[in-house]
Scaffold this motif. Structure first.
Motif, PDB file in Angstrom:
ATOM      1  N   ARG A 186       0.852  -1.197   0.000  1.00  0.00           N
ATOM      2  CA  ARG A 186       0.000   0.000   0.000  1.00  0.00           C
ATOM      3  C   ARG A 186       0.885   1.243   0.000  1.00  0.00           C
ATOM      4  O   ARG A 186       1.859   1.340   0.709  1.00  0.00           O
ATOM      5  CB  ARG A 186      -0.882  -0.007   1.242  1.00  0.00           C
ATOM      6  CG  ARG A 186      -1.828   1.196   1.274  1.00  0.00           C
ATOM      7  CD  ARG A 186      -2.734   1.126   2.477  1.00  0.00           C
ATOM      8  NE  ARG A 186      -3.634   2.263   2.503  1.00  0.00           N
ATOM      9  CZ  ARG A 186      -4.540   2.432   3.446  1.00  0.00           C
ATOM     10  NH1 ARG A 186      -4.684   1.550   4.401  1.00  0.00           N
ATOM     11  NH2 ARG A 186      -5.324   3.480   3.424  1.00  0.00           N
TER      12      ARG A 186
ATOM     13  N   GLN B  19      -6.607  -1.586   6.440  1.00  0.00           N
ATOM     14  CA  GLN B  19      -6.010  -2.664   5.677  1.00  0.00           C
ATOM     15  C   GLN B  19      -5.799  -3.864   6.597  1.00  0.00           C
ATOM     16  O   GLN B  19      -5.578  -3.735   7.777  1.00  0.00           O
ATOM     17  CB  GLN B  19      -4.671  -2.187   5.106  1.00  0.00           C
ATOM     18  CG  GLN B  19      -4.119  -3.080   4.048  1.00  0.00           C
ATOM     19  CD  GLN B  19      -4.477  -2.568   2.659  1.00  0.00           C
ATOM     20  OE1 GLN B  19      -5.099  -1.530   2.537  1.00  0.00           O
ATOM     21  NE2 GLN B  19      -4.114  -3.306   1.652  1.00  0.00           N
TER      22      GLN B  19
ATOM     23  N   PRO C 225      -6.045 -10.485   0.663  1.00  0.00           N
ATOM     24  CA  PRO C 225      -6.044  -9.816  -0.636  1.00  0.00           C
ATOM     25  C   PRO C 225      -7.153 -10.364  -1.542  1.00  0.00           C
ATOM     26  O   PRO C 225      -7.521 -11.537  -1.458  1.00  0.00           O
ATOM     27  CB  PRO C 225      -4.663 -10.154  -1.208  1.00  0.00           C
ATOM     28  CG  PRO C 225      -3.822 -10.501  -0.020  1.00  0.00           C
ATOM     29  CD  PRO C 225      -4.750 -11.139   0.967  1.00  0.00           C
TER      30      PRO C 225
ATOM     31  N   ASN D 141      -4.138  -0.327  -5.587  1.00  0.00           N
ATOM     32  CA  ASN D 141      -3.557  -0.527  -4.257  1.00  0.00           C
ATOM     33  C   ASN D 141      -2.987   0.757  -3.678  1.00  0.00           C
ATOM     34  O   ASN D 141      -3.056   0.993  -2.472  1.00  0.00           O
ATOM     35  CB  ASN D 141      -2.486  -1.613  -4.318  1.00  0.00           C
ATOM     36  CG  ASN D 141      -3.085  -3.006  -4.396  1.00  0.00           C
ATOM     37  OD1 ASN D 141      -4.237  -3.210  -4.018  1.00  0.00           O
ATOM     38  ND2 ASN D 141      -2.325  -3.961  -4.904  1.00  0.00           N
TER      39      ASN D 141
ATOM     40  N   GLY E 297      -6.648   0.157  -2.136  1.00  0.00           N
ATOM     41  CA  GLY E 297      -7.201  -1.166  -2.419  1.00  0.00           C
ATOM     42  C   GLY E 297      -8.702  -1.112  -2.665  1.00  0.00           C
ATOM     43  O   GLY E 297      -9.264  -0.067  -2.991  1.00  0.00           O
TER      44      GLY E 297
ATOM     45  N   LYS F  32      -6.052  -5.215  -0.256  1.00  0.00           N
ATOM     46  CA  LYS F  32      -5.155  -5.135  -1.398  1.00  0.00           C
ATOM     47  C   LYS F  32      -5.626  -6.085  -2.500  1.00  0.00           C
ATOM     48  O   LYS F  32      -6.339  -7.054  -2.244  1.00  0.00           O
ATOM     49  CB  LYS F  32      -3.732  -5.494  -0.982  1.00  0.00           C
ATOM     50  CG  LYS F  32      -3.057  -4.451  -0.107  1.00  0.00           C
ATOM     51  CD  LYS F  32      -1.591  -4.769   0.124  1.00  0.00           C
ATOM     52  CE  LYS F  32      -1.401  -5.999   0.993  1.00  0.00           C
ATOM     53  NZ  LYS F  32       0.025  -6.236   1.315  1.00  0.00           N
TER      54      LYS F  32
END
Length: 421
Positions: A14, A37, A41, A73, A77, A82
């Motif tokens: 990120r 975050q 993913p 990202n 994201g 992500k």
């Protein structure tokens, strides 16, 4: 890659929020959508030919998809998760099907993006349908994919063959190269070419022209001398290319070497193939979905970002894969979901997307064709070429600003789709 290999993964860290480019960026940056975050993913599987006669286009596709994921990202994201891009060489329909199956069953991708071959796209679409995983086709043109072979979970960022024919057909008509004229066509001998030839013949029959001859060319052909001798003898009013991939580059180079006087045009095209042919060899009038000279703010931002990363401008296959990834991301952000059925409903619901053209585009619900403008480009004489990338002039966007956006799209009669599932 060979079949059975582990897909290439592109985990990305990120970074700070960046501005510009695509409308999805703004949506993904909204505080109400971005969370902390830390979730798993979101995986997107990318499949496209990276070897063979379509390989040069596939490389642009991969580069563009990677750039799109980096930008997503960097902007936080998708809902704070992500994106991880998996990439594979689709090779052929059988291999593409197997790799798509592994993406869905083993890697648990939330979406599949890519492909150029119409036969491979159909194979991927069948896997996506069974797994209820959306597949955004970025390079396969066959009208049949939007018609008899349509699938609920398959969407088409790429234009259909009939769209390409209608777009360049306008320019050819204006040049007096259709009504009462004789065409000599060379067609790639596989699913895409067969479908394109069918559409081209329909266009000619409906507009008062005829074919002097049409030749099927094997996809591995590199020597066009036998065809060029026949063209010289036939003396057509126009030579039409229904070729694909680096077939077009090889044909244009050899056509220039033979010095034939007949004008050239094509119904399928990617700007990378003009760059491969080079000034003095690239000739004629051709259709494309987008090109790097389109003058909109988001187009300029995309060209600048791609050129900064890769040292050359993007071409129209890159445009398709870049936008497909961004569209998937926006769909997931707006729906707060990675579930296939919810994403299908969203894309069928008329959502609009900035795709670096004057007007936003959208998917048509009845056949999942992405509706956006196109262009017809014409080669510049060699003495007017300023650099190796700017080899052509372009029409304004087609349809024009006062025309219906769907004027080029396949009609229900041209591609009858019965959506199931």
């Amino acid at each position: 890659m060979t079949q059975g290999s582990t897909p290439t993964r592109h985990p990305l860290t990120r970074r700070r929020l960046v501005q510009g480019g695509f409308a999805a960026g703004a949506a993904l940056a909204m505080p109400g959508l971005v969370r902390a975050q830390g979730g798993q993913p979101i995986r997107i599987g990318h499949l496209t030919p990276r070897t063979g006669f379509l390989g040069p286009l596939g490389e642009y596709a991969v580069m563009a998809a990677q750039l799109a994921v980096e930008e997503i990202n960097a902007a936080g994201g998708i809902n704070g998760r992500k994106v991880e891009l998996l990439t594979e060489d689709s090779v052929n329909p059988q291999t593409a099907s197997g790799k798509a199956e592994r993406y869905v069953e083993r890697d648990k991708v939330a979406a599949i993006v890519g492909e150029i071959s119409s036969a491979s796209a159909l194979a991927i679409g069948q896997v996506a349908q069974r797994g209820k995983t959306i597949f955004l086709n970025t390079g396969a043109n066959s009208d049949a994919l939007r018609g008899q072979d349509c699938k609920r979970y398959m969407f088409h960022v790429e234009g259909a063959n009939s769209m390409y024919v209608k777009a360049v057909g306008r320019s050819l008509t204006e040049q007096g190269l259709v009504k009462g004229k004789r065409w000599y066509s060379l067609t790639a001998d596989y699913a895409f070419g067969h479908d394109l030839l069918r559409v081209a013949k329909g266009f000619m029959q409906g507009n008062g022209g005829t074919f002097a001859a049409d030749e099927l060319v094997p996809t591995d052909a590199t020597d066009f001398s036998a065809y060029l001798i026949k063209i010289r003898q036939a003396k057509p009013d126009l030579v039409i290319s229904n070729l694909a991939g680096n077939q077009i580059t090889n044909f244009l180079k050899q056509y220039a070497e033979y010095g034939l006087p007949f004008p050239v045009a094509g119904f399928g095209f990617d700007t990378a193939l003009a760059w491969g042919a080079g000034p003095g060899n690239f000739a004629g009038t051709w259709p494309c979905l987008w090109h790097h000279k389109v003058d909109t703010p988001s187009s300029k931002a995309f060209v600048a970002a791609f050129t900064k990363k890769y040292g050359k401008p993007p071409e129209n296959q890159a445009w398709g894969d870049y936008n497909a990834v961004k569209i998937v991301a926006k769909a997931m952000a707006d729906t707060q979901s990675t579930e296939g059925p919810k994403l299908v409903s969203y894309l069928e619901g008329g959502a609009k997307f900035d795709v670096q053209k004057p007007r936003p585009g959208y998917f048509r619900a009845r056949d999942h064709q992405f509706i956006s403008e196109m262009y017809a480009i014409t080669a510049l004489p060699a003495d007017q070429v300023k650099d190796k990338w700017d080899l052509f002039t372009s029409t304004p966007a087609i349809p024009g600003p006062n025309e219906d956006m769907e004027v080029l799209a396949p009609t229900a009669e041209e591609a009858a789709c019965r959506m199931e599932g």
